[in-house]
Design a protein around this motif. Structure first.
Motif, PDB file in Angstrom:
ATOM      1  N   LYS A   1     -22.661 -34.985 -47.740  1.00 51.23           N
ATOM      2  CA  LYS A   1     -22.581 -34.013 -48.734  1.00 51.23           C
ATOM      3  C   LYS A   1     -23.227 -32.787 -48.446  1.00 51.23           C
ATOM      4  O   LYS A   1     -23.726 -32.030 -49.295  1.00 51.23           O
ATOM      5  N   TYR A   2     -22.733 -32.351 -47.017  1.00 48.41           N
ATOM      6  CA  TYR A   2     -23.219 -31.033 -46.544  1.00 48.41           C
ATOM      7  C   TYR A   2     -22.452 -29.974 -47.306  1.00 48.41           C
ATOM      8  O   TYR A   2     -21.323 -30.042 -47.712  1.00 48.41           O
ATOM      9  N   ASN A   3     -23.236 -28.885 -47.619  1.00 47.58           N
ATOM     10  CA  ASN A   3     -22.598 -27.914 -48.502  1.00 47.58           C
ATOM     11  C   ASN A   3     -22.187 -26.675 -47.734  1.00 47.58           C
ATOM     12  O   ASN A   3     -22.677 -25.618 -48.119  1.00 47.58           O
TER      13      ASN A   3
ATOM     14  N   GLN B   1     -14.989 -28.636 -48.592  1.00 47.28           N
ATOM     15  CA  GLN B   1     -14.018 -27.455 -48.595  1.00 47.28           C
ATOM     16  C   GLN B   1     -13.193 -27.245 -47.096  1.00 47.28           C
ATOM     17  O   GLN B   1     -14.241 -26.692 -46.423  1.00 47.28           O
TER      18      GLN B   1
END
Length: 346
Positions: free
Chosen positions: A311-313, A50
């Motif tokens: 896939k760090y959020n 994002q």
């Protein structure tokens, strides 16, 4: 806008005005047709990363209203943001700030970076801070009864326009603010749809403890931002104090501070990073300049790939701080930063 109530009705939209799209912003038709065209699009979610923007990036734009800010964000192609307090609080009916931060922010930045201010600059900054002291007192009184419902309306309107608000940064969490203001800021953030509030790290253990405990009760995270005082252990005390305390890591400032292996910082703390500012700064050895992306020493592309591959959020937040070239503006420069991210993640 001069007529607040009229502006609010246009922005939220009673049917006829929105359907005909009569509100103009920056020479563009702004209304329901412009909002609808973002439905179902991924926006700036790129390969699972994002990409967002802090609305501080638009500080040099002439209109700082919530309406105009949303238009700037959409014009950039961004779909998630860290929202500064000004646009949201003014929409909710806050007293007008007497300080023009388009002129004050550069002086504050210069002081924070230990640069010498001229006597005229120092006087200008002193006068602004005197005005701000009186304004903060006025704001504290307003925040005590501020209508949280207005923040709910604003968050829903941004969401309908394809822009989510993941962080809120009002000037409400400092050591000079009351507990009432702090709780108000956290509840306003939740009403906007944010999962975190952000602020400059106060470098005061008692205050980070208080903020963490208050955030636990409200159900929100506190992301502490830093400049060149950032180190590998800068956040450790706050993190130990509360699970609600977290990092709003500034990757560019971390590099400029002279810290080695900046990607290791992201790896080490990724579970406690709630958002990360990205900018391209030079290392301490190379002068610490803040440059157009791709010209500095900050491994932005590698950081973005690290977030993608693991896939760090947490969102990567564009923060525009380099000097805007003549003939351009912050919207055009944020577009360039977003394109840099797209190329890095392609």
């Amino acid at each position: 806008m001069n007529d607040y109530n009229s502006s609010r009705r246009q922005f939220l939209g009673a049917g006829a005005a929105l359907l005909t799209g009569t509100l103009m912003a920056n020479g563009k038709l702004w209304g329901m047709p412009a909002i609808i065209d973002n439905f179902g699009k991924s926006g700036s979610l790129i390969k699972g990363v994002q990409i967002g923007v802090i609305t501080y990036s638009f500080r040099e734009m002439p209109d700082q209203s919530a309406e105009a800010t949303l238009q700037y964000v959409r014009d950039c192609g961004i779909s998630a943001i860290e929202l500064m307090g000004g646009p949201a609080e003014s929409f909710a009916g806050a007293p007008k700030n007497p300080v023009d931060f388009r002129t004050v922010f550069p002086l504050m930045r210069k002081r924070n970076e230990k640069q010498t201010l001229t006597p005229e600059e120092q006087q200008q900054l002193d006068e602004a801070e005197t005005k701000m002291k009186a304004y903060r007192a006025e704001m504290a009184q307003w925040r005590a009864t501020a209508p949280i419902s207005k923040f709910e309306e604003l968050g829903k309107t941004y969401k309908k326009a394809g822009v989510s608000i993941y962080a809120f940064k009002p000037d409400a969490f400092g050591m000079q603010n009351t507990d009432t203001e702090i709780e108000y800021g956290m509840r306003a953030a939740k009403a906007l749809g944010a999962t975190q509030v952000t602020l400059e790290h106060p470098s005061n253990d008692a205050h980070t403890l208080k903020l963490g405990k208050m955030a636990e009760k409200v159900g929100i995270k506190v992301g502490y931002h830093g400049h060149e005082q950032q180190t590998y252990t800068f956040w450790d005390t706050a993190l130990a104090q509360s699970p609600a305390n977290a990092l709003n890591l500034d990757f560019g400032h971390f590099v400029a501070a002279g810290n080695p292996a900046p990607l290791e910082m992201v790896k080490k703390y990724h579970e406690r990073i709630v958002s990360m500012h990205i900018k391209d700064r030079q290392t301490k050895a190379n002068g610490r300049g803040n440059l157009p992306w791709g010209q500095g020493d900050t491994p932005i592309a590698d950081a973005l790939k690290l977030i993608r591959d693991n896939k760090y959020n947490f969102p990567a937040t564009i923060e525009l701080e380099y000097q805007i070239p003549k003939g351009s503006n912050s919207v055009e420069e944020v577009k360039k930063c977003l394109e840099f991210c797209k190329q890095a993640l392609a």
